[in-house]
Write a protein that holds these residues in place. Structure first.
Motif, mmCIF file in Angstrom:
data_model
loop_
_atom_site.group_PDB
_atom_site.id
_atom_site.type_symbol
_atom_site.label_atom_id
_atom_site.label_comp_id
_atom_site.label_asym_id
_atom_site.label_seq_id
_atom_site.Cartn_x
_atom_site.Cartn_y
_atom_site.Cartn_z
ATOM 1 N N GLU A 1 -65.216 -140.065 -54.657
ATOM 2 C CA GLU A 1 -64.754 -141.341 -54.116
ATOM 3 C C GLU A 1 -64.733 -141.354 -52.596
ATOM 4 N N GLN A 2 -64.705 -140.182 -51.986
ATOM 5 C CA GLN A 2 -64.699 -140.106 -50.531
ATOM 6 C C GLN A 2 -65.997 -140.614 -49.905
ATOM 7 N N MET A 3 -67.069 -140.738 -50.709
ATOM 8 C CA MET A 3 -68.338 -141.187 -50.137
ATOM 9 C C MET A 3 -68.980 -142.334 -50.918
ATOM 10 N N PRO B 1 -70.551 -135.275 -68.831
ATOM 11 C CA PRO B 1 -70.939 -136.681 -68.755
ATOM 12 C C PRO B 1 -70.629 -137.219 -67.364
ATOM 13 N N LEU B 2 -71.322 -138.272 -66.978
ATOM 14 C CA LEU B 2 -71.194 -138.811 -65.634
ATOM 15 C C LEU B 2 -69.753 -139.184 -65.299
ATOM 16 N N GLY C 1 -62.990 -138.504 -59.753
ATOM 17 C CA GLY C 1 -61.637 -137.985 -59.654
ATOM 18 C C GLY C 1 -61.577 -136.656 -58.933
ATOM 19 N N ASN C 2 -60.669 -135.811 -59.322
ATOM 20 C CA ASN C 2 -60.371 -134.572 -58.611
ATOM 21 C C ASN C 2 -61.351 -133.458 -58.973
ATOM 22 N N VAL C 3 -62.559 -133.567 -58.431
ATOM 23 C CA VAL C 3 -63.604 -132.560 -58.623
ATOM 24 C C VAL C 3 -64.146 -132.200 -57.243
#
Length: 303
Positions: free
Chosen positions: A292-294, A204-205, A210-212
C-alpha cells in the motif's frame, strides 16, 4: 579492481567487461556508437586516465573488437599506445607482480597487439533486428519456484536440473515489477520488488496486501527462454502510483547498465527462506512493510 593476474582476463573487471562487450556488440550500431555506449557504461574507467581500470578497459575492448571483427580506430590506437609505451606493465609492477608474472603478461600483450594490428576489415556480426520484447509490464505480479531462497538458474537448459542433480523446489518467490524499459532502444530490462520472505505455497494475489515486507532489488534482463526456464508466471497486476514510488526511492536509476552487462533478472529474485534470519547485508531503506505504500489509493487488484 578486484582480483588480478598475468592473464588479460584475470581480473574481475576484465571478465565483467567482456560480458558487457558481448551484449553491446549485438546492437545494430556502427563501431563508434558501440564504443560510446561502452564508455557510457563505464565512464570512470573509459575516460579517467588515473582510474585503476582505465588501461584494462581499452585493452579488453580492443581485444574483444578484434575477435569479433569490429574495427574502430579509436579503440585500436588507445590499445596499441598502452601496449607500446609499457603503461600496463608499469601498473602491474606497482601492484607488486613478480617477474615471471610480468613475462607472461608481456607475452599476453604481444598476442593482443598482433590480433589488434591484424584486424583491419570489419566482419559481419549477428545483431538484433528489432528491440527485445517487453515480457512484463509495470505492476505485474509474478510468482516463481525457489530452492533455498533462489529461483531456478536460467542458464541450465535441462529442466529442473543443476550441475547434473535434480533441482527440488522448497518454496515460492513473488515479485512486483516496478519499472522496466529498454537500454539503447533495444535491450530490455526489469526492476523487481521481491517479497522478502519465501512462501511455502504459491500465494494468491489478495494475500500479498497488508503487512507483508518487500525488498527493492537491482534491475536485470530476462529473455523469453529465461522467463520459461525460471517457470515465472503472472498471478495478477497492481496499479503503482509513480509519485509514491518516487517518494520511497527518489534516486532510482534505469537498468541501462544492467542490460548492457546482461545481468540476469534471476540474480535479483531471491527471498529469505521461510523461518531463517535475514542476511545482514540487506539495507533497511530498501525494505517496505506493505504494498500500500506504493499503490494507487483507489486500486483494486486485477486478475
Amino acid at each position: 579492481m578486484g582480483t588480478w593476474g598475468s592473464g588479460l582476463y584475470s581480473g574481475d573487471f576484465a571478465m565483467d567487461l567482456r560480458t558487457t562487450v558481448g551484449a553491446v556488440a549485438r546492437l545494430p550500431y556502427d563501431a563508434d556508437r558501440l564504443v560510446d555506449i561502452l564508455c557510457e557504461t563505464e565512464p570512470g574507467a573509459a575516460n579517467d586516465s588515473t582510474h585503476e581500470d582505465h588501461l584494462t578497459f581499452w585493452l579488453i575492448v580492443a581485444d574483444q573488437f578484434a575477435k569479433r571483427g569490429i574495427v574502430c580506430d579509436r579503440v585500436r590506437e588507445n590499445a596499441l599506445q598502452i601496449i607500446d609505451n609499457g603503461a600496463d606493465i608499469a601498473r602491474l609492477q606497482e601492484l607488486g607482480m613478480n617477474e615471471p608474472g610480468l613475462r607472461k603478461r608481456r607475452n599476453q600483450l604481444q598476442n593482443v597487439r598482433t590480433r589488434i594490428a591484424a584486424a583491419n576489415a570489419a566482419k559481419p556480426r549477428a545483431v538484433l533486428k528489432k528491440p527485445q520484447p517487453l515480457l512484463m509490464d509495470v505492476g505485474d505480479v509474478i510468482a516463481y519456484p525457489i530452492r533455498r531462497g533462489a529461483p531456478i538458474n536460467p542458464y541450465y537448459t535441462t529442466i529442473r536440473m543443476e550441475n547434473g542433480r535434480p533441482w527440488i523446489q522448497d518454496g515460492w518467490g513473488v515479485a512486483v515489477i516496478i519499472d522496466r524499459g529498454r537500454a539503447f532502444e533495444f535491450l530490455s530490462w526489469y526492476r523487481p520488488l521481491t517479497m522478502a520472505e519465501a512462501s511455502n505455497e504459491k500465494p494468491p494475489l489478495d494475500s500479498l496486501r497488508g503487512n507483508v515486507r518487500w525488498r527493492l532489488q537491482q534491475p536485470g534482463t530476462c529473455s523469453a527462454s529465461h522467463f520459461k526456464r525460471m517457470e515465472i508466471e503472472k498471478i495478477g497486476s497492481l496499479a503503482i502510483d509513480p509519485g509514491k514510488l518516487k517518494n520511497l526511492w527518489p534516486r532510482l536509476s534505469p537498468g541501462t547498465l544492467h542490460a548492457a552487462s546482461d545481468i540476469s533478472l534471476g540474480n535479483n529474485l531471491r527471498a529469505t527462506p521461510h523461518g531463517e534470519e535475514e542476511p545482514k547485508r540487506f539495507k533497511r531503506q530498501d525494505l517496505i512493510t506493505s504494498l500500500e505504500q506504493m499503490l494507487c489509493d483507489e486500486h483494486r487488484p486485477a486478475t
